[in-house]
Design a protein around this motif. Structure first.
Motif, PDB file in Angstrom:
ATOM      1  N   SER A 174     -19.753  -5.553 -20.356  1.00 21.93           N
ATOM      2  CA  SER A 174     -18.857  -6.445 -21.087  1.00 21.93           C
ATOM      3  C   SER A 174     -18.408  -7.610 -20.209  1.00 21.93           C
ATOM      4  CB  SER A 174     -17.634  -5.667 -21.587  1.00 21.93           C
ATOM      5  OG  SER A 174     -16.691  -6.531 -22.182  1.00 21.93           O
ATOM      6  N   ARG A 175     -18.061  -7.320 -18.956  1.00 16.51           N
ATOM      7  CA  ARG A 175     -17.662  -8.393 -18.041  1.00 16.51           C
ATOM      8  C   ARG A 175     -18.810  -9.368 -17.803  1.00 16.51           C
ATOM      9  NH1 ARG A 175     -12.901  -7.437 -15.065  1.00 16.51           N
ATOM     10  NH2 ARG A 175     -12.013  -5.353 -15.350  1.00 16.51           N
ATOM     11  N   ALA A 176     -20.032  -8.824 -17.633  1.00 13.20           N
ATOM     12  CA  ALA A 176     -21.190  -9.692 -17.389  1.00 13.20           C
ATOM     13  C   ALA A 176     -21.480 -10.577 -18.598  1.00 13.20           C
ATOM     14  CB  ALA A 176     -22.411  -8.838 -17.050  1.00 13.20           C
ATOM     15  N   GLU A 177     -21.388 -10.009 -19.816  1.00  9.23           N
ATOM     16  CA  GLU A 177     -21.635 -10.806 -21.009  1.00  9.23           C
ATOM     17  C   GLU A 177     -20.563 -11.892 -21.177  1.00  9.23           C
ATOM     18  OE1 GLU A 177     -21.759  -7.967 -24.114  1.00  9.23           O
ATOM     19  OE2 GLU A 177     -23.813  -7.295 -23.682  1.00  9.23           O
ATOM     20  N   ASP A 178     -19.318 -11.540 -20.880  1.00 10.51           N
ATOM     21  CA  ASP A 178     -18.241 -12.536 -20.965  1.00 10.51           C
ATOM     22  C   ASP A 178     -18.460 -13.662 -19.951  1.00 10.51           C
ATOM     23  OD1 ASP A 178     -15.590 -13.429 -21.918  1.00 10.51           O
ATOM     24  OD2 ASP A 178     -14.960 -12.942 -19.886  1.00 10.51           O
ATOM     25  N   LEU A 179     -18.846 -13.281 -18.727  1.00 15.04           N
ATOM     26  CA  LEU A 179     -19.120 -14.292 -17.705  1.00 15.04           C
ATOM     27  C   LEU A 179     -20.305 -15.155 -18.092  1.00 15.04           C
ATOM     28  CD1 LEU A 179     -18.521 -15.475 -14.916  1.00 15.04           C
ATOM     29  CD2 LEU A 179     -19.996 -13.705 -13.932  1.00 15.04           C
ATOM     30  N   ASN A 180     -21.343 -14.539 -18.664  1.00 15.66           N
ATOM     31  CA  ASN A 180     -22.516 -15.304 -19.100  1.00 15.66           C
ATOM     32  C   ASN A 180     -22.153 -16.299 -20.197  1.00 15.66           C
ATOM     33  OD1 ASN A 180     -25.576 -15.661 -19.317  1.00 15.66           O
ATOM     34  ND2 ASN A 180     -25.062 -14.997 -21.394  1.00 15.66           N
ATOM     35  N   THR A 181     -21.288 -15.876 -21.120  1.00 13.96           N
ATOM     36  CA  THR A 181     -20.853 -16.788 -22.185  1.00 13.96           C
ATOM     37  C   THR A 181     -20.082 -17.969 -21.614  1.00 13.96           C
ATOM     38  OG1 THR A 181     -20.734 -14.943 -23.740  1.00 13.96           O
ATOM     39  CG2 THR A 181     -19.556 -16.955 -24.326  1.00 13.96           C
ATOM     40  N   ARG A 182     -19.194 -17.692 -20.666  1.00 14.21           N
ATOM     41  CA  ARG A 182     -18.413 -18.784 -20.068  1.00 14.21           C
ATOM     42  C   ARG A 182     -19.309 -19.743 -19.294  1.00 14.21           C
ATOM     43  NH1 ARG A 182     -12.822 -16.059 -17.732  1.00 14.21           N
ATOM     44  NH2 ARG A 182     -12.171 -15.048 -19.693  1.00 14.21           N
ATOM     45  N   VAL A 183     -20.282 -19.202 -18.557  1.00 14.67           N
ATOM     46  CA  VAL A 183     -21.202 -20.060 -17.808  1.00 14.67           C
ATOM     47  C   VAL A 183     -22.033 -20.914 -18.761  1.00 14.67           C
ATOM     48  CG1 VAL A 183     -23.224 -20.045 -16.295  1.00 14.67           C
ATOM     49  CG2 VAL A 183     -21.296 -18.558 -15.783  1.00 14.67           C
ATOM     50  N   ALA A 184     -22.460 -20.324 -19.882  1.00 15.18           N
ATOM     51  CA  ALA A 184     -23.248 -21.089 -20.857  1.00 15.18           C
ATOM     52  C   ALA A 184     -22.431 -22.229 -21.441  1.00 15.18           C
ATOM     53  CB  ALA A 184     -23.737 -20.163 -21.965  1.00 15.18           C
ATOM     54  N   TYR A 185     -21.184 -21.943 -21.831  1.00 17.40           N
ATOM     55  CA  TYR A 185     -20.333 -23.008 -22.376  1.00 17.40           C
ATOM     56  C   TYR A 185     -20.058 -24.089 -21.327  1.00 17.40           C
ATOM     57  CZ  TYR A 185     -19.365 -20.281 -26.584  1.00 17.40           C
ATOM     58  OH  TYR A 185     -19.477 -19.602 -27.766  1.00 17.40           O
ATOM     59  N   TRP A 186     -19.824 -23.666 -20.079  1.00 22.30           N
ATOM     60  CA  TRP A 186     -19.578 -24.640 -19.019  1.00 22.30           C
ATOM     61  C   TRP A 186     -20.809 -25.508 -18.774  1.00 22.30           C
ATOM     62  CZ3 TRP A 186     -15.499 -26.561 -16.633  1.00 22.30           C
ATOM     63  CH2 TRP A 186     -15.681 -27.268 -15.436  1.00 22.30           C
ATOM     64  N   SER A 187     -21.998 -24.892 -18.819  1.00 18.02           N
ATOM     65  CA  SER A 187     -23.231 -25.660 -18.620  1.00 18.02           C
ATOM     66  C   SER A 187     -23.436 -26.671 -19.741  1.00 18.02           C
ATOM     67  CB  SER A 187     -24.429 -24.705 -18.541  1.00 18.02           C
ATOM     68  OG  SER A 187     -24.282 -23.793 -17.470  1.00 18.02           O
TER      69      SER A 187
END
Length: 221
Positions: A174-187
């Motif tokens: 769950s933490r990894a998916e949340d971090l991946n979502t934030r990185v995608a939005y930031w990118s």
């Protein structure tokens, strides 16, 4: 509900039969393992009928959502608070029922305005029954009985470890998916900003090299 796995088709029939026998003989009399969704601004309560003098253990952990915290409250049949914790990620509480009746334990996410949680809890009531009638007596156990008791205790430890590792894996995922979502939005945001800046620079440079017309005005006498 969390379901425990059984030996696969490749396991021998004798081993499978022995495992099933040990699990059936030594399974806790009353135990609940539940994973449930707790929406934002919500409260979920569970009830359990417990006899006086029974030893009980409540263990919980927040798997997903927000800061992975939840409020927990445990009350006896008279409404007296036995356990209360605010914004806990995980905890374990053991108590002995002082009276007969219905005990209530609740999980609250009312402090969260938009984040729902996934909560796991394990509520055990009473102790495991003995594997053999002579286990609690003075009579010595045979070598086979002692081996079965040792295997049973080892299997319980393995089940506990597997449960905790599954919870850790689910929380880490769950933490990894949340971090991946934030990185995608930031990118995506960086790409949009870079595009806007590039277009602005092009128009700025174009304005530097464009011909400027000068107008001459004659003033008559």
């Amino acid at each position: 509900m969390l379901l425990r796995g059984w030996p696969g088709p490749g396991a021998s029939a004798g081993l499978s039969a022995a495992l099933v026998l040990l699990l059936n003989l030594g399974w806790p009399v009353r135990a609940s393992e539940i994973t449930f969704e707790l929406p934002d601004n919500a409260k979920q309560c569970f009830y359990e009928e417990i006899a006086q003098g029974t030893k009980c253990t409540l263990e919980f952990q927040v798997i997903t959502g927000g800061h992975y915290d939840v409020d927990c409250r445990l009350e006896d049949p008279d409404g007296n608070v036995l356990y209360k914790e605010m914004k806990k990620q995980y905890d374990s509480f053991t108590f002995t029922a002082s009276k007969n009746g219905t005990y209530k334990f609740c999980f609250s996410n009312e402090f969260s305005t938009f984040t729902h949680k996934t909560v796991y809890f394990d509520f055990q009531v009473g102790d495991d029954p003995p594997l053999f009638p002579s286990e609690n007596r003075v009579t010595a156990l045979t070598q086979m009985e002692s081996a079965c008791v040792s295997i049973h205790e080892a299997l319980k430890s393995v089940i506990d470890y597997q449960t905790h590792f599954r919870l850790r894996e689910a929380q880490g995922r769950s933490r990894a998916e949340d971090l991946n979502t934030r990185v995608a939005y930031w990118s995506i945001g960086e790409a949009i900003i870079l595009l806007v800046v590039s277009i602005g620079q092009v128009f700025l440079l174009k304005s530097f090299f464009s011909d400027k017309r000068t107008t001459t005005t004659r003033v008559g006498s």
